[in-house]
Scaffold this motif. Structure first.
Motif, PDB file in Angstrom:
ATOM      1  N   LEU A   1       0.849  -1.186   0.000  1.00 44.34           N
ATOM      2  CA  LEU A   1       0.000   0.000   0.000  1.00 44.34           C
ATOM      3  C   LEU A   1       0.889   1.242   0.000  1.00 44.34           C
ATOM      4  O   LEU A   1       1.733   1.414   0.895  1.00 44.34           O
ATOM      5  CB  LEU A   1      -0.907   0.027   1.238  1.00 44.34           C
ATOM      6  N   VAL A   2       0.706   2.086  -1.006  1.00 45.33           N
ATOM      7  CA  VAL A   2       1.353   3.400  -1.052  1.00 45.33           C
ATOM      8  C   VAL A   2       0.274   4.422  -0.721  1.00 45.33           C
ATOM      9  O   VAL A   2      -0.764   4.473  -1.390  1.00 45.33           O
ATOM     10  CB  VAL A   2       1.965   3.680  -2.437  1.00 45.33           C
ATOM     11  N   THR A   3       0.486   5.231   0.301  1.00 45.84           N
ATOM     12  CA  THR A   3      -0.575   6.067   0.827  1.00 45.84           C
ATOM     13  C   THR A   3      -0.166   7.547   0.879  1.00 45.84           C
ATOM     14  O   THR A   3       0.962   7.904   0.558  1.00 45.84           O
ATOM     15  CB  THR A   3      -0.996   5.588   2.234  1.00 45.84           C
TER      16      THR A   3
ATOM     17  N   CYS B   1       5.696   1.261   7.443  1.00 41.56           N
ATOM     18  CA  CYS B   1       5.266   0.344   8.504  1.00 41.56           C
ATOM     19  C   CYS B   1       4.780  -0.968   7.917  1.00 41.56           C
ATOM     20  O   CYS B   1       4.348  -1.037   6.761  1.00 41.56           O
ATOM     21  CB  CYS B   1       4.112   0.958   9.309  1.00 41.56           C
ATOM     22  N   ASN B   2       4.829  -1.996   8.736  1.00 36.41           N
ATOM     23  CA  ASN B   2       4.172  -3.258   8.415  1.00 36.41           C
ATOM     24  C   ASN B   2       2.878  -3.339   9.215  1.00 36.41           C
ATOM     25  O   ASN B   2       2.900  -3.272  10.445  1.00 36.41           O
ATOM     26  CB  ASN B   2       5.070  -4.449   8.758  1.00 36.41           C
ATOM     27  N   ILE B   3       1.751  -3.450   8.514  1.00 31.17           N
ATOM     28  CA  ILE B   3       0.445  -3.598   9.152  1.00 31.17           C
ATOM     29  C   ILE B   3      -0.137  -4.922   8.685  1.00 31.17           C
ATOM     30  O   ILE B   3      -0.191  -5.191   7.480  1.00 31.17           O
ATOM     31  CB  ILE B   3      -0.499  -2.439   8.784  1.00 31.17           C
ATOM     32  N   PRO B   4      -0.565  -5.791   9.598  1.00 31.30           N
ATOM     33  CA  PRO B   4      -1.061  -7.107   9.203  1.00 31.30           C
ATOM     34  C   PRO B   4      -2.261  -7.026   8.260  1.00 31.30           C
ATOM     35  O   PRO B   4      -3.152  -6.196   8.444  1.00 31.30           O
ATOM     36  CB  PRO B   4      -1.459  -7.754  10.534  1.00 31.30           C
ATOM     37  N   ASP B   5      -2.264  -7.874   7.229  1.00 30.86           N
ATOM     38  CA  ASP B   5      -3.425  -7.966   6.344  1.00 30.86           C
ATOM     39  C   ASP B   5      -4.482  -8.851   7.010  1.00 30.86           C
ATOM     40  O   ASP B   5      -4.266  -9.347   8.131  1.00 30.86           O
ATOM     41  CB  ASP B   5      -3.004  -8.485   4.965  1.00 30.86           C
TER      42      ASP B   5
ATOM     43  N   VAL C   1       3.188  -0.620   4.286  1.00 29.09           N
ATOM     44  CA  VAL C   1       2.363   0.577   4.095  1.00 29.09           C
ATOM     45  C   VAL C   1       3.292   1.780   4.201  1.00 29.09           C
ATOM     46  O   VAL C   1       3.955   1.967   5.228  1.00 29.09           O
ATOM     47  CB  VAL C   1       1.246   0.666   5.152  1.00 29.09           C
ATOM     48  N   THR C   2       3.372   2.591   3.146  1.00 22.93           N
ATOM     49  CA  THR C   2       4.317   3.697   3.133  1.00 22.93           C
ATOM     50  C   THR C   2       3.654   5.026   2.793  1.00 22.93           C
ATOM     51  O   THR C   2       2.592   5.073   2.162  1.00 22.93           O
ATOM     52  CB  THR C   2       5.444   3.453   2.107  1.00 22.93           C
ATOM     53  N   SER C   3       4.313   6.098   3.203  1.00 24.37           N
ATOM     54  CA  SER C   3       3.938   7.460   2.816  1.00 24.37           C
ATOM     55  C   SER C   3       5.200   8.306   2.891  1.00 24.37           C
ATOM     56  O   SER C   3       6.021   8.129   3.798  1.00 24.37           O
ATOM     57  CB  SER C   3       2.859   8.025   3.748  1.00 24.37           C
TER      58      SER C   3
END
Length: 604
Positions: free
Chosen positions: A305-307, A316-320, A328-330
């Protein structure tokens, strides 16, 4: 609907990106890989290949280095302190991205929306054509739309994508027709209310050789709350998770197993430092905000996920939903950072290997102003600056010191006070609306006013270009009737309801309007009702007041729903015209000093 993008009249570059595979499959693949297979090297075609994904977000047409604190990033030092690093400017960004791509056979560049809109004058004066030209030169491949892509409505967004000169102002450069974007804009969750179809391509399949990567692009479902009603007229914005999952299933059916979601919605990391590790032991939750729930519910078919939207930096790593970690990056905003992610693509499964061994953690890279400037970007800036110069360099007023605005973390910003005062003064006369107070949304303040700004106009001079950069929307001002009860409700909606959250939107208020926020309490109770006063007198809930605000707020923007319950609206000049008139008049005798920012008392 086919996930293959609609035909575009312009040739598209084929670049390449791979993402993070569902961990269940990833673990099995990793176990089956031969030693060294994940390196991507060797003369023979290996089972896996490393793919570089460069990503950024919230560029907002910031071609020149951003001013004040908006032009720095916070860097965490070894001793725990932080250091401000000057960053940003497309001349440096072009060099940084080009250097990053060296040595990478497979590299794709993606973004998560707000490439345009709320732009400084150099881009905004020309309806962001300069920025689209610059993004083409940066070799951006694909981006989601963001809320600010809708600032001028869907027709203008389509013009940005497909080209053509402005319908009213025509072509800005003699003999040249604006060509549009050479990258793909995605708007999977934005549908036409009449046709029920996405207004632009929902997905983009990028191919190189035997590798296929699918991108899905969405903006936040709440876009209508942060854009004028005219900008989103005729459009419907769907749920981010439902939309991404729908198109992930479609891509999967077409044999596209590697998928990236570009999401213009974001989170708030526990630290503002770009190099903060939100996955480190002891970091706790690491990140909060809307993106956390989205990430936890997006289908495991999506590999990364690019946010964006929150202008924060995080990786960050966020569990699916299957419980497996997913990146998940920004990359903050204004072109100050970009994220460099290595993704390992498995040619046999056509998916990304999502394991710690094969997927190095994404790295946030600073767009340092120590880099050499890219000559083609310098030429671009000089060319458009020459066209803008007759207007941009016109002095509008004078300040005695920096006036913090966008770069201020305080609930009450000195520049917010200055803008609200300008609106009140312009609209207080009886024939202009008879305003008694003014309210300004903090998101409409797009920059600081720097005492020593870039250029050679002289210290303390505020030019039209600088004032435009502060307020680029040119919203029309409204003067309306609101009861005292509605005013109090609006203050309460700052800290409860749709605008409540880790970073509430605190309205900026004009001189004479004061109140107290009690941070020790929660929700609407944070507003101390007895403290709300106008020129020293307590606000009477039953009394009617004349209130000045821009058309965005008057339409209930930013979730201030009570404000659209107003009556007896009078439309005045634009917010920018009010601001410039105030700068000119108030600094005629002496430069304007930064307001004390003492109108909102905060109890901690």
């Amino acid at each position: 609907m086919s996930a293959t993008p609609q035909r575009h009249r312009r040739a598209r570059r084929l670049t390449f990106s791979a993402l993070a595979l569902t961990a269940g499959a990833g673990a099995m693949v990793a176990a089956a890989l031969p030693a060294g297979a994940a390196s991507g090297g060797g003369a023979a075609k290996s089972r896996t290949v490393d793919v570089q994904m460069l990503s950024f977000n919230d560029f907002h047409g910031t071609l020149e280095p951003p001013q004040g604190s908006s032009g720095t990033v916070s860097e965490r030092q070894a001793d725990g302190t932080t250091k401000a690093i000057p960053a940003g400017g497309v001349e440096y960004m072009a060099t940084a991205l080009r250097d990053a791509r060296k040595g990478h056979e497979y590299s794709v560049t993606a973004a998560a929306g707000d490439m345009i809109g709320a732009s400084p004058m150099l881009s905004g004066l020309f309806h962001d054509e300069p920025t689209i030209e610059a993004l083409n030169k940066l070799k951006l491949d694909v981006t989601s739309v963001g809320n600010h892509e809708f600032d001028e409505g869907k027709a203008e967004l389509r013009r940005m994508a497909y080209g053509g000169c402005h319908p009213v102002e025509g072509c800005f450069e003699y003999g040249k027709t604006f060509g549009g974007a050479e990258f793909r804009y995605l708007a999977a969750n934005v549908t036409d209310e009449k046709t029920k179809r996405p207004m632009m391509s929902p997905t983009f399949i990028w191919k190189k050789g035997d590798v296929k990567i699918g991108f899905i692009g969405v903006t936040l479902e709440g876009t209508p709350d942060v854009v004028t009603a005219e900008g989103v007229k005729g459009l419907k914005f769907g749920d981010e998770v439902e939309t991404i999952n729908k198109y992930a299933a479609e891509l999967d059916k077409q044999g596209v197993k590697s998928i990236v979601a570009l999401i213009h919605e974001g989170g708030l990391p526990a630290s503002g430092a770009y190099n903060y590790d939100c996955d480190a032991p002891g970091a706790g939750a690491g990140i909060s905000g809307a993106i956390v729930d989205i990430a936890k519910n997006v289908d495991p078919k999506v590999d990364a996920l690019v946010t964006g939207h929150t202008h924060q930096a995080y990786s960050c790593n966020i569990p699916d939903p299957a419980g497996n970690p997913r990146t998940v990056t920004s990359a903050a905003s204004y072109g100050r950072l970009f994220t460099d992610t290595t993704l390992t693509y498995d040619r046999q499964t056509k998916d990304i290997v999502r394991t710690p061994v094969t997927s190095p953690k994404p790295v946030q890279k600073v767009v340092s102003r120590d880099l050499p400037k890219a000559g083609d970007m310098t030429e671009l800036i000089q060319r458009w600056n020459a066209l803008a110069a007759p207007v941009a360099n016109r002095p509008e007023g004078y300040i005695s010191a920096d006036v913090p605005g966008r770069g201020s973390d305080a609930p009450e910003k000195p520049l917010g006070d200055l803008i609200a005062d300008a609106q009140l003064e312009a609209l207080a006369p009886a024939d202009k609306g008879g305003a008694q107070l003014a309210l300004m949304n903090p998101g409409g303040i797009r920059a600081d006013l720097a005492y020593k700004a870039a250029g050679s106009e002289g210290d303390g001079v505020v030019t039209y270009g600088e004032s435009y950069t502060v307020q680029p929307f040119t919203n029309m001002m409204n003067v309306v009737d609101l009861t005292g009860a509605q005013l109090i409700t609006a203050l309460q909606q700052q800290v409860s309801g749709p605008v409540n959250g880790p970073s509430p939107k605190i309205l900026q208020v004009s001189k004479g309007f004061t109140y107290t926020l009690d941070a020790t309490k929660t929700g609407a109770d944070r507003v101390v009702v007895d403290s709300v006063r106008l020129n020293g007198a307590a606000i009477d809930p039953a009394k009617t007041y004349r209130v000045a605000m821009n058309e965005f707020l008057a339409g209930g923007g930013d979730g201030f729903t009570v404000l659209k319950e107003h009556k007896n609206k009078l439309v005045g000049a634009s917010d920018l015209d009010c601001f410039n008139a105030y700068l000119n008049k108030s600094s005629a005798a002496a430069p304007i000093a930064p307001p004390a920012a003492d109108r909102i008392t905060v109890i901690k």
